[in-house]
Structure formats: C-alpha cells, structure tokens
Scaffold this active site. Sequence first.
Site, PDB file in Angstrom:
ATOM      1  N   LYS A 100      28.200  82.102  24.530  1.00 48.69           N
ATOM      2  CA  LYS A 100      29.622  82.319  23.793  1.00 48.69           C
ATOM      3  C   LYS A 100      29.823  83.905  23.730  1.00 48.69           C
ATOM      4  CE  LYS A 100      26.930  80.950  20.412  1.00 48.69           C
ATOM      5  NZ  LYS A 100      26.048  79.808  20.332  1.00 48.69           N
ATOM      6  N   GLU A 124      32.364  75.472  29.743  1.00 51.28           N
ATOM      7  CA  GLU A 124      32.532  74.668  28.778  1.00 51.28           C
ATOM      8  C   GLU A 124      31.444  74.464  27.762  1.00 51.28           C
ATOM      9  OE1 GLU A 124      34.431  72.096  27.012  1.00 51.28           O
ATOM     10  OE2 GLU A 124      35.051  71.733  29.090  1.00 51.28           O
ATOM     11  N   GLU A 185      18.712  79.834  12.704  1.00 49.96           N
ATOM     12  CA  GLU A 185      17.667  80.797  13.217  1.00 49.96           C
ATOM     13  C   GLU A 185      17.057  81.463  11.966  1.00 49.96           C
ATOM     14  OE1 GLU A 185      17.402  81.847  16.383  1.00 49.96           O
ATOM     15  OE2 GLU A 185      18.932  80.601  17.010  1.00 49.96           O
ATOM     16  N   LYS A 200      33.705  81.637  19.174  1.00 50.33           N
ATOM     17  CA  LYS A 200      34.285  80.495  19.774  1.00 50.33           C
ATOM     18  C   LYS A 200      35.674  80.168  19.441  1.00 50.33           C
ATOM     19  CE  LYS A 200      29.854  78.056  19.018  1.00 50.33           C
ATOM     20  NZ  LYS A 200      29.146  77.277  18.240  1.00 50.33           N
TER      21      LYS A 200
HETATM   22  N1  HSE Z   1      23.856  78.317  16.259  1.00 50.80           N
HETATM   23  C1  HSE Z   1      25.056  77.585  16.818  1.00 50.80           C
HETATM   24  C2  HSE Z   1      25.432  76.320  15.783  1.00 50.80           C
HETATM   25  C3  HSE Z   1      24.468  76.995  18.113  1.00 50.80           C
HETATM   26  O1  HSE Z   1      24.835  76.153  14.885  1.00 50.80           O
HETATM   27  O2  HSE Z   1      26.447  75.627  16.009  1.00 50.80           O
HETATM   28  C4  HSE Z   1      25.804  76.413  19.043  1.00 50.80           C
HETATM   29  O3  HSE Z   1      26.566  77.252  19.464  1.00 50.80           O
END
Ligand code: HSE
Length: 409
Positions: A100, A124, A185, A200
């Site tokens: 993304k 997608e 993370e 997004k």
């Molecule tokens: N780090 C993102 C989330 C992963 O937690 O939605 C998916 O884009």
Amino acid sequence: MINIAILGFGVVGGGITEVIRENAESLKSYVGDEIYVKKILDLRDFPDSPYGDRVVHDINEIIRDDTISVVCETMGGVNPAFDFSVAVMKSGKSMVTANKELVAKRGIELCEIARDCGVLYLFEPSVGGGIPEIRSMRSSLAGDTVTAIDGILNGTTNYILTSMERDGADFATALKEAQRLGYAEANPSADVDGLDAQRKIMILTAVATNNLVCESDVYTETMTGITPEDMDAAKRWGGTVKLLGSSRIDKDSASLYVCPCFVPKSSLLSSVSDVYNAVSVVSPVTGDVMYYGRGAGRMPTAGAVVSDVACILSGLAAKEKPCAWQAAPEGWARPFSENSFEYYVRVKTDLATEALESARLSFGAVKVLEGAPEGCVEYITVKTKEDITSKLISEGSLGNVESVIRIMN
Ligand code: HSE
C-alpha cells in the site's frame, strides 16, 4: 502451465505459494491452466523450504525470463519495490501488489507505466487484506458516484481498541498483547500513528475518484492517546472508539482524514472487532454498501494476491478499464480545518458548573454526559468547525481539557 514469480518470500509471499498449492484445482478451472510459481526473489536463502530451489537473488532472473507472465510484489516499502515493478512491467509482465505504501506514493506512475506497456497493475490486496472492495468499487459501483468512505482500515489498531473496550486494558498493555500475537510490529508507529490507514484511504479515494492526493493532504492523528476513560465515556454515550480513515467527496473537492472517532452502536462499524476491517461506502444511487473481512494476515492477503493473479490470467482484468489516476488538482483536497464535527470533551475541574457554562458560551450548546470520572465533566458539543474547536482548546477557553474526540459524521 502458466509461470508466475513472487518478489519477497516473507509472510504474504510464502502464503501465496500455499494458496496456489492448496487451491490448484479451482484455480486451474478458473484460469484454464495450472499456475506455477517459477521464481521467488529474496535476499535470503530458504534451504528448508520446498521452494528453496526457486529462490533467486537477482531481479534480472525474473525480468529476463520470458516464460513468466505475472509477478506478485510483496516486498513492502517504496524502494527497491518501485524500480523492480517498473522493470518487470517494461519486460511485458503484469503485476499484482500488496504494497500500500508503494501504491499510495507512486500509484499514478505505476498505473501509467502499466498502460504504456500494455500490461496490468493490480493492487486489491493493498487495502483491506482479503476484502475484495477495490474491484467491487471499480466495477459494481461504476454507474454511481462515491460521496463518502469510512473505513476501519488497520487491523492492529482495531485489535488494540477492541481489547481496550472489552478488557478495560490501557493502550500500552493492549499494544504489548498485539505485538505478542504478531499483529503489531516491534515499531508500531505506522499502525498506531495512522500512517497505514492514511495510505489506504488515499488509495480508496483514488479508486473512487481517480484523484490521488499527497500524504500531507490527509489529516492524520495518532490513536495512542486513547485511554480507558475515553472507552468508558464512549460506552456511556452509546458507542465505541474506532480509528477511522474517512473521505468526504464533493463534485470538485474532497476531504481525507484519519483519526479516532466515537462511533455509535447504530453504525455497523462499531461492531467490527479485533483484527477485522470494514469499509463503508456511500453513493447516491446505491446508498450504503459495507465491505467486511480480514484486513490483514498471511492467508487473507495472499488470497487477495492470488485472486488478482487469477483475474489477470483468466482475461477478466484485461476487460476492466485500466486505472487512470492523476495527481489531485491543486485545491481539490480541502483543508481539514473546514470540516465540522460534534466533539466529546472531558474537562478536569472541581468547578463543574463553571466548566459547563464556558462550554455553552463557546459552543452555543452542549449535552452533558452523565457518569464522568471524579473531578471531571464530560459533554458532547453541537457540530462545530474544526478550526473553531482547535482555537477554543488552544486558547484555554474550555479549561483543563483532558480529552477531545470527534464523533463520526
Ligand atoms: N499492519 C496492517 C494492519 C497490515 O494491521 O492492518 C495490513 O495492511
């Protein structure tokens, strides 16, 4: 047999091989031929993997292989993913990406290069993991005009907010649990500070309008300041707190923002829990549409990659109109300060009557929220412009403000 390649043999890249292996028969019947993962680019070696002998370290091994027709990019980041994608498309191969950040930052060029090269560039999986909202918005809403998008676009933060709501956990505890479960993370900033949702909502807005805004055009607020007291207030108010990525689209402009909001129980978005994502789209002809599903994770995201590959190989994607995004024209993105919201406000004070009087003077009218914590008053304002609210807070007109959260419009 149709050969494909994968760039990046991480969580999603590995998932792609698994999806293709486990669904070989149904893919074959949809595509008309067997899909074979011929090469996988990664810096590492995977001696214990059944795919270990297909791992290459030089992108040219994929670019120069004329038997490969589609390449899946699951590397993440802008570079070298951008350079590799350009080179791959220039060699006549179509691409599918789950990246993304790359689509949000360089999507215009990549779609243009795909058109120039007569190949396809599909993305997608880049928004909402396994949720098939991009193809649906492009095709099923083709005869309509999207006017609003609200999404729970980040699974990690939705998991954190859900455990704060359900277990009364504070942010730090909920984050630690999200990290233990592998959702967040070690450096969770992109998720909790709203950057992932920002990318997004940029992509979804471009899908709806063909205008891709810059990151700086998207007001983006962290959700790290949300406390158990805020969650409790949202519950007493009749809803919950969600990190929303939103877009309000007019004929000649749009406003994009990412921020934590009170979402009423009457909205389906309030019941989207844990790592699930949802995208609510409003358009005048169709009305409300809601896409819901697993927004992250190895298999849902890998499944979305493989579906895009299948759409290319079956010929379906070639029949769709290629993306023709442009940089949003000057002034198209409205300043966030022009938006109006109702706000939840919590003021720390021993003088509740005076604090409410100041609030009424400032906003015109407010609705007191009963059950405020000891030493606080809480209220909901009437709809007020963002710049007016910011000024009232910064000038101290509302007193010792402990929390301000927007209410979903
Ligand atoms: N780090 C993102 C989330 C992963 O937690 O939605 C998916 O884009």
